[in-house]
Every structure is written in structure tokens, then in C-alpha cells.
Design a protein around this motif. Structure first.
Motif, PDB file in Angstrom:
ATOM      1  N   LYS A 189       0.853  -1.181   0.000  1.00 59.63           N
ATOM      2  CA  LYS A 189       0.000   0.000   0.000  1.00 59.63           C
ATOM      3  C   LYS A 189       0.890   1.232   0.000  1.00 59.63           C
ATOM      4  O   LYS A 189       2.036   1.162   0.439  1.00 59.63           O
ATOM      5  N   PRO A 190       0.385   2.389  -0.445  1.00 64.76           N
ATOM      6  CA  PRO A 190       1.200   3.604  -0.347  1.00 64.76           C
ATOM      7  C   PRO A 190       1.594   3.854   1.111  1.00 64.76           C
ATOM      8  O   PRO A 190       0.870   3.443   2.025  1.00 64.76           O
ATOM      9  N   LEU A 191       2.716   4.532   1.314  1.00 65.10           N
ATOM     10  CA  LEU A 191       3.225   4.776   2.669  1.00 65.10           C
ATOM     11  C   LEU A 191       2.172   5.371   3.604  1.00 65.10           C
ATOM     12  O   LEU A 191       2.088   5.001   4.775  1.00 65.10           O
ATOM     13  N   LYS A 192       1.377   6.287   3.060  1.00 69.46           N
ATOM     14  CA  LYS A 192       0.330   6.960   3.847  1.00 69.46           C
ATOM     15  C   LYS A 192      -0.597   5.957   4.513  1.00 69.46           C
ATOM     16  O   LYS A 192      -1.133   6.209   5.580  1.00 69.46           O
ATOM     17  N   GLU A 193      -0.836   4.826   3.846  1.00 68.72           N
ATOM     18  CA  GLU A 193      -1.767   3.830   4.378  1.00 68.72           C
ATOM     19  C   GLU A 193      -1.064   2.694   5.109  1.00 68.72           C
ATOM     20  O   GLU A 193      -1.665   1.979   5.899  1.00 68.72           O
ATOM     21  N   THR A 194       0.229   2.517   4.828  1.00 70.55           N
ATOM     22  CA  THR A 194       0.958   1.363   5.373  1.00 70.55           C
ATOM     23  C   THR A 194       0.935   1.323   6.903  1.00 70.55           C
ATOM     24  O   THR A 194       0.653   0.283   7.492  1.00 70.55           O
ATOM     25  N   CYS A 195       1.226   2.462   7.541  1.00 67.30           N
ATOM     26  CA  CYS A 195       1.378   2.448   8.994  1.00 67.30           C
ATOM     27  C   CYS A 195       0.039   2.541   9.710  1.00 67.30           C
ATOM     28  O   CYS A 195      -0.178   1.877  10.728  1.00 67.30           O
TER      29      CYS A 195
ATOM     30  N   LEU B  77       3.530  15.434   4.317  1.00 66.37           N
ATOM     31  CA  LEU B  77       3.929  16.625   3.562  1.00 66.37           C
ATOM     32  C   LEU B  77       4.718  16.182   2.340  1.00 66.37           C
ATOM     33  O   LEU B  77       5.186  15.043   2.265  1.00 66.37           O
ATOM     34  N   GLU B  78       4.902  17.110   1.399  1.00 60.94           N
ATOM     35  CA  GLU B  78       5.590  16.739   0.164  1.00 60.94           C
ATOM     36  C   GLU B  78       7.083  16.473   0.359  1.00 60.94           C
ATOM     37  O   GLU B  78       7.653  15.643  -0.331  1.00 60.94           O
ATOM     38  N   HIS B  79       7.699  17.236   1.311  1.00 63.82           N
ATOM     39  CA  HIS B  79       9.159  17.115   1.423  1.00 63.82           C
ATOM     40  C   HIS B  79       9.644  16.737   2.812  1.00 63.82           C
ATOM     41  O   HIS B  79       9.269  17.360   3.798  1.00 63.82           O
ATOM     42  N   ASP B  80      10.487  15.753   2.870  1.00 65.63           N
ATOM     43  CA  ASP B  80      11.204  15.402   4.097  1.00 65.63           C
ATOM     44  C   ASP B  80      12.489  16.214   4.087  1.00 65.63           C
ATOM     45  O   ASP B  80      13.312  16.054   3.178  1.00 65.63           O
TER      46      ASP B  80
ATOM     47  N   GLY C  38      14.137  14.188  -1.999  1.00 65.81           N
ATOM     48  CA  GLY C  38      13.288  13.481  -2.949  1.00 65.81           C
ATOM     49  C   GLY C  38      12.227  12.594  -2.309  1.00 65.81           C
ATOM     50  O   GLY C  38      11.478  11.929  -3.007  1.00 65.81           O
ATOM     51  N   LYS C  39      12.190  12.567  -0.954  1.00 67.78           N
ATOM     52  CA  LYS C  39      11.195  11.721  -0.281  1.00 67.78           C
ATOM     53  C   LYS C  39      10.122  12.580   0.365  1.00 67.78           C
ATOM     54  O   LYS C  39      10.368  13.705   0.765  1.00 67.78           O
ATOM     55  N   GLU C  40       8.924  12.006   0.491  1.00 69.45           N
ATOM     56  CA  GLU C  40       7.842  12.693   1.188  1.00 69.45           C
ATOM     57  C   GLU C  40       8.087  12.648   2.692  1.00 69.45           C
ATOM     58  O   GLU C  40       8.801  11.787   3.185  1.00 69.45           O
ATOM     59  N   PHE C  41       7.442  13.593   3.410  1.00 67.25           N
ATOM     60  CA  PHE C  41       7.497  13.570   4.863  1.00 67.25           C
ATOM     61  C   PHE C  41       6.344  12.703   5.357  1.00 67.25           C
ATOM     62  O   PHE C  41       5.176  13.035   5.179  1.00 67.25           O
ATOM     63  N   THR C  42       6.687  11.559   5.934  1.00 70.13           N
ATOM     64  CA  THR C  42       5.671  10.612   6.420  1.00 70.13           C
ATOM     65  C   THR C  42       6.090  10.075   7.778  1.00 70.13           C
ATOM     66  O   THR C  42       7.048  10.571   8.379  1.00 70.13           O
ATOM     67  N   CYS C  43       5.412   9.045   8.235  1.00 73.44           N
ATOM     68  CA  CYS C  43       5.749   8.412   9.519  1.00 73.44           C
ATOM     69  C   CYS C  43       7.219   8.002   9.561  1.00 73.44           C
ATOM     70  O   CYS C  43       7.870   8.087  10.602  1.00 73.44           O
TER      71      CYS C  43
END
Ligand code: HEC
Ligand code: HEC
Ligand code: HEC
Ligand code: HEC
Ligand code: HEC
Ligand code: HEC
Ligand code: HEC
Ligand code: HEC
Ligand code: HEC
Length: 239
Positions: free
Chosen positions: A164-170, A192-195, A200-205
Motif C-alpha cells: 500500500k502507499p506509505l500513507k496507508e501502510t502504517c 507533507l511533500e518534502h522530508d 526526494g522523499k515525502e514527509f511521512t511516519c
């Protein structure tokens, strides 16, 4: 007289060749007569292809000068694609050994004691190529060897072969993080769009947490001594 002897000899020769030829092919038709006791056919799970007969894959076994080694119909992975849809194995992100077509490093073509004809069970299989996650703190599903709750072994459209996309994985297991304030009053921004630390990576968990393991509490991605959580904040915020 000499002529007759020569003719008889020639005839005998031809007859012998014919008899030998036919007896040899007959001898080899019933493959399981000799191979059934072999370890590669004795696993608990038998590949349904084997039940269709060895010759679907080995049409030229025991023949001389065959096109492919072991008398195979074609090389792996083309051999597998005779029956398995090759589309399943090509997508935006393809696992390196799948892209290399080495299906039989992970699967036995004949039989196995493990499900899905695997050479060894997951996660042991994965650890034959990937370093074991054995930091001080190991994420519960990783410690339980559940690699396949997050990853597909072949190919997919998400980064890092995620199902699943990272947003849904965790959040499939940590829904409370979306319902309650996380880390700060009002809740830290989560998607968010930027870490700021990973180009080049999104800001996620996983901008703050390592999905697998860590030597710092709460699986923090960056080194935090003891329980000094503000050390984590300092990597991105000068406070
Ligand atoms: C009379 C006994 C016998 C029969 C019948 C037989 N084999 Fe074999 N086969 C052997 C022996 C012995 C070997 C060599 C040792 C081994 O690998 O088990 C061998 C080796 C092979 C190999 C490996 C060849 C290689 O180059 O290393 C394949 C593949 C094979 N057999 C397939 C088949 C298939 C398919 C059939 C049926 C069409 C068959 N065999 C029938 C005895 C037999
Ligand atoms: C789905 C296709 C497939 C079927 C069906 C199949 N084989 Fe194979 N076989 C292979 C492949 C591929 C290899 C090469 C193994 C590898 O790459 O590790 C192989 C290897 C072998 C070998 C060499 C020893 C080994 O284990 O590497 C023997 C002997 C053999 N097969 C016999 C048989 C016999 C006998 C049958 C029927 C009972 C059979 N095979 C059915 C695909 C198949
Ligand atoms: C002659 C047809 C045929 C060939 C060739 C073939 N397969 Fe299969 N395979 C099947 C069938 C039929 C099934 C059962 C239905 C399914 O899962 O698609 C199956 C199932 C499987 C499974 C799942 C087994 C399970 O326990 O659920 C794996 C893994 C597999 N094949 C791997 C391979 C690999 C790797 C190759 C190439 C070396 C290969 N197959 C070549 C017909 C074939
Ligand atoms: C890195 C190891 C690895 C490689 C390489 C690999 N597989 Fe798999 N494969 C797996 C695992 C693990 C599963 C079990 C998936 C599950 O249980 O959800 C699997 C499952 C399967 C299945 C069962 C159906 C499914 O999708 O669950 C088939 C068929 C299959 N693989 C065929 C292939 C073929 C064909 C290739 C080569 C193109 C290949 N595999 C390469 C690890 C691998
Ligand atoms: C035969 C060796 C091999 C096996 C077995 C294997 N991998 Fe890999 N894997 C690789 C290689 C090579 C790469 C690419 C280089 C890297 O990132 O380390 C890779 C990359 C990955 C990636 C990153 C993919 C990407 O594009 O970002 C993931 C996730 C992964 N593997 C998971 C697994 C899992 C889960 C298993 C067990 C089911 C497994 N691997 C088994 C060789 C293997
Ligand atoms: C909770 C979900 C989850 C589980 C369970 C999980 N992973 Fe991952 N994995 C991820 C995420 C998310 C990434 C992406 C990491 C990144 O981009 O930094 C990843 C990345 C990877 C990579 C790419 C290289 C790296 O370390 O970033 C490999 C290899 C990998 N995982 C292997 C495994 C193996 C082997 C297992 C089982 C022992 C496993 N994973 C279990 C979520 C998971
Ligand atoms: C399959 C379910 C599952 C998934 C998916 C999952 N987790 Fe977890 N996670 C757990 C379990 C179970 C625990 C341990 C019990 C708990 O603390 O709730 C845990 C604990 C944690 C902890 C606390 C660790 C500690 O030492 O206190 C963090 C942080 C965490 N997970 C982050 C993540 C992140 C980030 C992702 C996505 C990459 C993720 N989790 C995906 C099941 C999951
Ligand atoms: C800005 C960094 C940051 C981000 C982004 C982040 N976390 Fe956390 N997380 C933390 C910190 C700091 C803690 C420790 C909080 C505490 O112990 O009071 C924590 C604790 C946790 C815990 C264990 C305690 C608890 O609240 O259950 C889980 C599980 C967790 N996070 C999951 C997630 C998930 C899932 C995401 C994405 C939706 C996420 N985190 C995003 C920093 C972050
Ligand atoms: C991996 C980088 C990273 C880490 C670690 C991190 N943050 Fe953030 N933080 C961000 C980003 C990105 C934003 C949103 C853009 C901005 O305001 O800079 C943000 C925003 C904030 C905000 C402003 C919130 C708002 O709504 O405007 C606060 C307060 C904050 N973070 C506190 C913390 C604290 C406390 C920690 C440690 C527990 C922490 N952050 C850890 C990256 C991080």
C-alpha cells in the motif's frame, strides 16, 4: 558368400541400433519410476505443474545435444511464464531478483516443505540476501517475520515494494495516531511533500520512525540518547 556375411552383419547392426533406440526411449518414458524417491519431489507441497507430467518442462530430458540444459523447454523465467502471467512480475517497482529472472533462487520448481514452493520460509528467505534487523528495538511485525504484511515479493507500483502507499501502510495498524494528537499539542504534521532530511522523499511516519528496527526508543530513525526525545526534534528544528 562374403557379400551375404557383410549384409547380415549390416542388418544385425541396424537391428541392434533400432532395438537399443526404442528400448532406451521406452525406458525413460515413466519418469517417476526412477525419480519419485528423489528429495526434490518429496516436499509436502507439490507444484501442480509436476502433476501435469515432467515433460511439460523437460521435453528433452535424457536426450543428447538439447537446446537448453536439463532438457528444459526454455530458460527460467520464460519457462515459468508458459503458465504464469508475466505481467504480475513487471510493474513500476520490480524486486531485483525478479527483474533478473532468477525465480528458482526463491522457489523450487518441483516441491517444497514450505508454502508457495519457497526454498525457505519468510523471513529466513529474505535474510539470505538482506541483513537481519537485529537492533536493540525491533518493530513487532518485523520481529514476527511478517515482511509480507507490508511488502510484495515480486513487483508493485509503490516505492520499496510496499503493498500500500506509505500513507496507508502504517495507519492500518496505528489508527489512533490519526485520531489523537501526535508528539505536539494540536498534532505534528504527518504527511507533507518534502522530508527535510531525505532528498526526494515525502514527509511521512518514516521521516521520524524506522519501519524495521532502531537502537533508539520508539524506533526513531535518528539517534536519540535514552529517552531524550527533544534530540530527535533538533535534527529538523533548531530549538
Ligand atoms: C531408468 C531410470 C530413469 C528414468 C525412467 C528417467 N530418469 Fe531422469 N535420470 C535418471 C538418472 C539415474 C539420472 C542422473 C542422476 C540424477 O540426477 O538423479 C537422471 C537425470 C535426469 C535429469 C538431470 C539431467 C542432467 O543433465 O543432470 C533430468 C532433468 C531428468 N533425469 C529428467 C527425467 C525425465 C523428465 C524423465 C521422464 C521423461 C526421466 N528423467 C526418466 C534416471 C531416470
Ligand atoms: C515447472 C517446470 C518443471 C517441472 C514440471 C519439472 N521440472 Fe525438473 N527442473 C525444472 C527446473 C527449472 C530445473 C532447474 C533447477 C534450478 O534452476 O534450480 C529442474 C531441475 C531438475 C533436475 C536436476 C536436479 C535438480 O533438482 O536441480 C532433475 C533431475 C529434474 N528437474 C527432474 C524432474 C522430474 C523427474 C520431473 C517430474 C516428476 C520434473 N523435473 C518436473 C523445472 C521443472
Ligand atoms: C505447465 C504449467 C506451469 C509451469 C511451466 C509453471 N507453473 Fe507454477 N503453477 C502452475 C499451476 C497450474 C499452479 C497452481 C495454480 C496457480 O497458483 O496459478 C502453479 C502454482 C505455482 C506456485 C504457487 C504454489 C502454491 O503452493 O500456492 C508457485 C510459487 C509457482 N507455481 C512457481 C512457478 C515457477 C517458479 C515456475 C518456473 C520455474 C513455474 N511455476 C512454472 C503451473 C505451472
Ligand atoms: C525474492 C524471492 C522471490 C523471487 C525471486 C520470486 N518469488 Fe515468487 N513468491 C515469493 C514469495 C515470498 C511468495 C509468497 C507470497 C505470499 O505468500 O503472499 C511468492 C509467490 C509466488 C507465486 C504464488 C502466487 C502469488 O503471487 O502469491 C507464484 C506463482 C510465484 N511466486 C512465481 C514466481 C515466478 C514465476 C518468479 C520469477 C519471475 C518468482 N516467483 C520470483 C518470493 C519470490
Ligand atoms: C536472492 C536475493 C534476495 C532475496 C532472497 C530477497 N531479496 Fe529483496 N532485494 C534483493 C536485491 C539485490 C535488492 C536490491 C538492492 C537492495 O536494495 O538491497 C533487493 C531489494 C529489496 C527491497 C527494496 C526494493 C526497492 O525498490 O526499494 C525490498 C523492500 C526487499 N528487497 C524486500 C525483500 C523481502 C521482503 C524478501 C523476502 C520475501 C526479500 N527481499 C528477499 C535481493 C533479494
Ligand atoms: C511495518 C511495515 C514493514 C514491515 C513489517 C517490513 N518492512 Fe521493509 N520497509 C518498510 C518501509 C516503509 C520501507 C521503506 C523505508 C524507507 O524508504 O526508508 C521498507 C524498506 C525495506 C527495504 C529497502 C531497504 C531499506 O532498508 O530501506 C528492505 C530490503 C526491506 N524493507 C526488507 C524487509 C524485510 C526482509 C522484512 C521482514 C523481516 C520487512 N522489510 C518488513 C516497511 C516494512
Ligand atoms: C501489521 C501491523 C503493523 C503495521 C503495518 C505497523 N505497525 Fe507499528 N507496531 C505494531 C505493533 C503490534 C506494535 C507494538 C504494540 C504497540 O506499541 O502498539 C507496534 C509498535 C510501533 C511503534 C512503537 C515502538 C516502541 O518501541 O514503542 C512505532 C513507533 C511504530 N509501531 C511505528 C510504525 C510505523 C512508522 C509503521 C509504518 C511503516 C508501522 N508502525 C506499521 C504493528 C504494526
Ligand atoms: C515528527 C516526528 C514524528 C512523526 C512524523 C511521526 N511520529 Fe510517531 N512518534 C514520534 C515521537 C517523538 C514519539 C514518542 C511520543 C511519546 O513517547 O510521547 C512517537 C511515538 C509513536 C508511537 C508509540 C506511542 C504511541 O503514540 O502509540 C507510535 C505507534 C507511532 N509514533 C506511530 C507513528 C505513525 C503511524 C506515524 C505516521 C502516521 C508517526 N508515528 C509519525 C515522532 C513522530
Ligand atoms: C524529520 C524532520 C522532523 C523532525 C524529526 C521533527 N519535525 Fe517538526 N516539523 C517538520 C516539518 C517538515 C514541519 C512542517 C514544516 C515546518 O513548519 O517546518 C514540522 C513542523 C513542526 C511544528 C509546527 C507545527 C505547525 O502546525 O506549524 C512544530 C511545533 C514541530 N514541528 C515540533 C516538533 C517536535 C517537538 C519534534 C520532536 C518531537 C519535531 N517537530 C520533530 C519536520 C520534523
Amino acid at each position: 558368400m562374403k557379400k551375404t556375411v557383410a549384409r547380415m552383419l549390416l542388418l544385425a547392426c541396424i537391428l541392434t541400433m533400432l532395438v537399443c533406440e526404442s528400448s532406451s526411449s521406452a525406458e525413460y518414458t515413466d519418469c517417476t519410476k526412477c525419480h519419485v524417491t528423489k528429495p526434490y519431489l518429496k516436499g509436502k507441497v507439490l507444484h501442480p505443474a509436476v502433476e501435469m507430467g515432467c515433460s511439460v518442462c523437460h521435453p528433452d530430458a535424457h536426450k543428447k545435444d538439447t537446446k537448453n540444459p536439463l532438457g528444459l523447454a526454455s530458460d527460467v523465467p520464460q519457462l515459468c511464464f508458459m503458465c504464469h502471467d508475466s505481467k504480475t512480475f513487471s510493474d513500476k517497482v520490480i524486486h531485483a531478483p525478479v527483474a533478473a529472472g532468477i525465480c528458482t533462487t526463491c522457489h523450487s520448481p518441483h516441491s517444497s516443505d514450505n508454502g508457495k514452493l519457497l526454498r525457505s520460509p519468510v523471513p529466513k528467505l529474505c535474510y539470505t540476501c538482506h541483513e537481519k534487523f537485529d537492533n536493540k528495538y525491533v518493530h513487532a511485525p518485523v520481529a514476527a517475520g511478517m515482511c509480507l504484511t507490508c511488502h510484495t515479493p515480486h513487483a508493485g507500483r509503490n516505492e520499496a515494494l510496499l503493498l500500500k502507499p506509505l500513507k496507508e501502510t502504517c495507519v492500518q495498524c496505528h489508527q489512533q495516531v490519526l485520531k489523537e494528537e501526535h508528539v505536539i499539542a494540536g498534532g505534528h504534521p504527518l504527511f507533507l511533500e518534502h522530508d527535510p532530511l531525505r532528498k526526494g522523499k515525502e514527509f511521512t511516519c518514516i521521516s521520524c520512525h524506522n519501519p524495521h528496527a532502531s537502537d533508539s526508543i520508539r524506533l526513531f530513525r535518528y539517534k536519540v540518547e535514552g529517552t531524550n526525545q527533544s534530540m530527535l526534534c533538533n535534527y529538523c528544528h533548531k530549538m
